[in-house]
Scaffold this active site. Sequence first.
Site, PDB file in Angstrom:
ATOM      1  N   GLU A 354       0.812  -1.209   0.000  1.00 56.71           N
ATOM      2  CA  GLU A 354       0.000   0.000   0.000  1.00 56.71           C
ATOM      3  C   GLU A 354       0.851   1.267   0.000  1.00 56.71           C
ATOM      4  O   GLU A 354       0.532   2.235  -0.686  1.00 56.71           O
ATOM      5  CB  GLU A 354      -0.943  -0.009   1.204  1.00 56.71           C
ATOM      6  CG  GLU A 354      -1.915  -1.181   1.245  1.00 56.71           C
ATOM      7  CD  GLU A 354      -2.881  -1.210   0.075  1.00 56.71           C
ATOM      8  OE1 GLU A 354      -2.959  -0.216  -0.664  1.00 56.71           O
ATOM      9  OE2 GLU A 354      -3.553  -2.240  -0.106  1.00 56.71           O
ATOM     10  N   HIS A 441      -6.525  -5.174 -10.908  1.00 56.66           N
ATOM     11  CA  HIS A 441      -5.823  -6.192 -10.119  1.00 56.66           C
ATOM     12  C   HIS A 441      -5.486  -7.418 -10.948  1.00 56.66           C
ATOM     13  O   HIS A 441      -4.607  -8.200 -10.586  1.00 56.66           O
ATOM     14  CB  HIS A 441      -6.676  -6.595  -8.911  1.00 56.66           C
ATOM     15  CG  HIS A 441      -6.990  -5.437  -8.022  1.00 56.66           C
ATOM     16  ND1 HIS A 441      -8.208  -4.800  -8.046  1.00 56.66           N
ATOM     17  CD2 HIS A 441      -6.230  -4.777  -7.120  1.00 56.66           C
ATOM     18  CE1 HIS A 441      -8.187  -3.794  -7.183  1.00 56.66           C
ATOM     19  NE2 HIS A 441      -6.996  -3.768  -6.616  1.00 56.66           N
TER      20      HIS A 441
END
Length: 539
Positions: A354, A441
């Site tokens: 992240e 993704h």
Amino acid sequence: MRSNTATPRTTSLRAAALVASAAMVVIGATTGSANASADKAEGGQQLALSAGQRAAAIKDAQGEAASTAAKIGLDGKEKLVARDVVKDADGTVHTRYERTYDGLPVLGGDLVVHEKKNGARDVTKATDAPIAVPTATSALGPGTAKKSALSAAAEEKTAKAEAGQAPRKVIWAAQGKAVLAYETFVTGVQKDGTPSKLRIITDANTGKKLYSEERVHTGTGTSTYSGTVPLTTTKTSSGYSLTDGARGGHKTYDLNQGTSGTGTLFTNSSDVWGGGRQTAGVDAAYGAAVTWDFYKNVLGRNGIRNDGKGAYSRVHYGDGYVNAFWDDDCFCMTYGDGENNAHPLTSLDVAAHEMSHGVTAATANLNYSGESGGLNEATSDIFGTAAEFYANNSADPGDYLIGEKIDINGDGSPLRYMDKPSKDGSSRDYWSSSLGNVDVHYSSGPANHFFYLLSEGSGSKVLGGVSYNSPTYNNSKITGIGRDKATKIWYKALTTYFTSTTNYKAARTATLKATADLYGSTSNEYKTVAATWSAINVK
């Protein structure tokens, strides 16, 4: 710990770190930090600038922006705004600029000027299309743009949607011909309780939605792992706090199930941490420290924004929140406690993945949609993986399996596979003309596959006790150059040659340029990078 004005020491703590991710988490590879200084590039190696040197370089670039705009042939209505400067050992300077047209920001108009020591100049642009609109006067006002944006947010099922900031008039140039548009940010809540910040672009004359993306990047998971980890804290008048003075002043807060603000800074009467609510804080602080050290010691980057300033972390977010996310606006990492508040999602792989979104936002700022969105996701997978093998944590040995600890599928299988991405049932192994229509993704698959092949090569092998079998599109045999070199090539490409609109074809060009800078255009590394792109059908 001593205060941050003294030499910090470390305390080994037992910490239960919770491996987490939804469609974004990362588990690492297998090499420790011993190779961090190996294979130093010569001319193309980036110099590590202090925060002050970088700020001064950006200021100087801005002072010369008008001259630079003229030299690279921009229209008289176009101006440059310096955003970043990277300097190489051979004297080459890479300056990243945003662009304005007639005073309006040009989204998708960013560019990087590469100037060699002898004055030779080259430019990488997010778009080659001319930046021009008939007029800066729009048929629709910002009120209409706001309504259009809220309507688009409703289609995304965003709860509690509101557009507090007035829409900003811009030139939208990221998808071909320049269009007069409005940029509106709509805040709210995503389906799973994650905060939402939708960036929505609408045509300023028709109100039509041109583009949208979610700016809060998330990940989920349920499983746990444990290990003994080092921690750096700061001495206070009454004890210690989870403030890392060795890494930009990173702080770790307890939100105590709240969903806004920073909550309470973790403190302790002694310098022995862990247990109860503290454990999640220890894990978050450790993950941030490893991520910082990886970027600094391996890639020469001084913090996420390369300005020497630490982000901050918030744990115990929400009630039963099964997620973790990076928000570039607050410059912070946030972790939920999982189902029934029993499994805080504060693992190293979450943090590294992240926070790498923050690095991307501070550099190429890849649009989070289409092929550029897939490359954005892959970048976090790549650097998250590299950071985890840099950590060399024996309690969680590195590998090329993404999220193998979380058992999100309920059968012990990983979330994603770098050696053959399609094994997850959704990701793509190779590039195709339809890749831009796939969820980011899964469109990250070819880039993840590229990184594995470039690092380890094709075919069947066992690494660290894990079996891999990586195919190629053209049935070619690839011999890897090692993860350390592959990581440095991707980083240099991201920071000096990627732009907001980079797609897979442009990524091929960028990594080849980066490899030529680092290892030479006739090197084995250059030939392998070219062959590896062909192996995933990018030519």
